[in-house]
Design a protein around this motif. Sequence first.
Motif, PDB file in Angstrom:
ATOM      1  N   GLY A  61      -7.764  -1.833  -1.266  1.00 38.66           N
ATOM      2  CA  GLY A  61      -6.732  -1.587  -0.269  1.00 38.66           C
ATOM      3  C   GLY A  61      -5.728  -0.554  -0.726  1.00 38.66           C
ATOM      4  N   PHE A  62      -5.345  -0.607  -1.975  1.00 34.42           N
ATOM      5  CA  PHE A  62      -4.390   0.371  -2.504  1.00 34.42           C
ATOM      6  C   PHE A  62      -4.983   1.773  -2.549  1.00 34.42           C
ATOM      7  CE2 PHE A  62      -2.536  -3.504  -4.400  1.00 34.42           C
ATOM      8  CZ  PHE A  62      -1.275  -3.396  -3.833  1.00 34.42           C
ATOM      9  N   ARG A  64      -6.722   3.098  -0.358  1.00 34.16           N
ATOM     10  CA  ARG A  64      -6.604   3.659   0.993  1.00 34.16           C
ATOM     11  C   ARG A  64      -5.151   3.727   1.464  1.00 34.16           C
ATOM     12  NH1 ARG A  64     -10.777  -0.052   1.285  1.00 34.16           N
ATOM     13  NH2 ARG A  64      -9.436  -1.519   2.344  1.00 34.16           N
ATOM     14  N   GLU A  65      -4.216   3.291   0.637  1.00 34.33           N
ATOM     15  CA  GLU A  65      -2.821   3.212   1.060  1.00 34.33           C
ATOM     16  C   GLU A  65      -2.251   4.581   1.425  1.00 34.33           C
ATOM     17  OE1 GLU A  65       1.441   1.341  -0.342  1.00 34.33           O
ATOM     18  OE2 GLU A  65      -0.242   1.301  -1.706  1.00 34.33           O
ATOM     19  N   LEU A  69      -0.596   5.469   5.011  1.00 32.60           N
ATOM     20  CA  LEU A  69       0.778   5.947   5.184  1.00 32.60           C
ATOM     21  C   LEU A  69       0.809   7.303   5.887  1.00 32.60           C
ATOM     22  CD1 LEU A  69       2.339   4.864   1.775  1.00 32.60           C
ATOM     23  CD2 LEU A  69       2.678   3.817   4.032  1.00 32.60           C
TER      24      LEU A  69
END
Length: 77
Positions: A61-62, A64-65, A69
């Motif tokens: 998930g991080f 793709r953060e 954003l």
Amino acid sequence: MSAAQPTRDQLRAYLLGRVTPGEQGAISLYLDAHPELLDQMTEADTSDDSLLAELRHSAAGFMREAEFLQEIGRAHV
């Protein structure tokens, strides 16, 4: 003097921090002389380690953060 080549199980234990200080030193010495094994280490089978599996899942998930954003920023323009 060169250190003995670690087995796959020893490399896996090294990655997981499950080696003695002496084993850590010997494996580190070997890896210093054979940096090509670093790629093999990152591909070591750690699938039965539930903590690593959860960390990998969370890290996805991080990864793709930044993209997320960026898309939020576009939506607010």
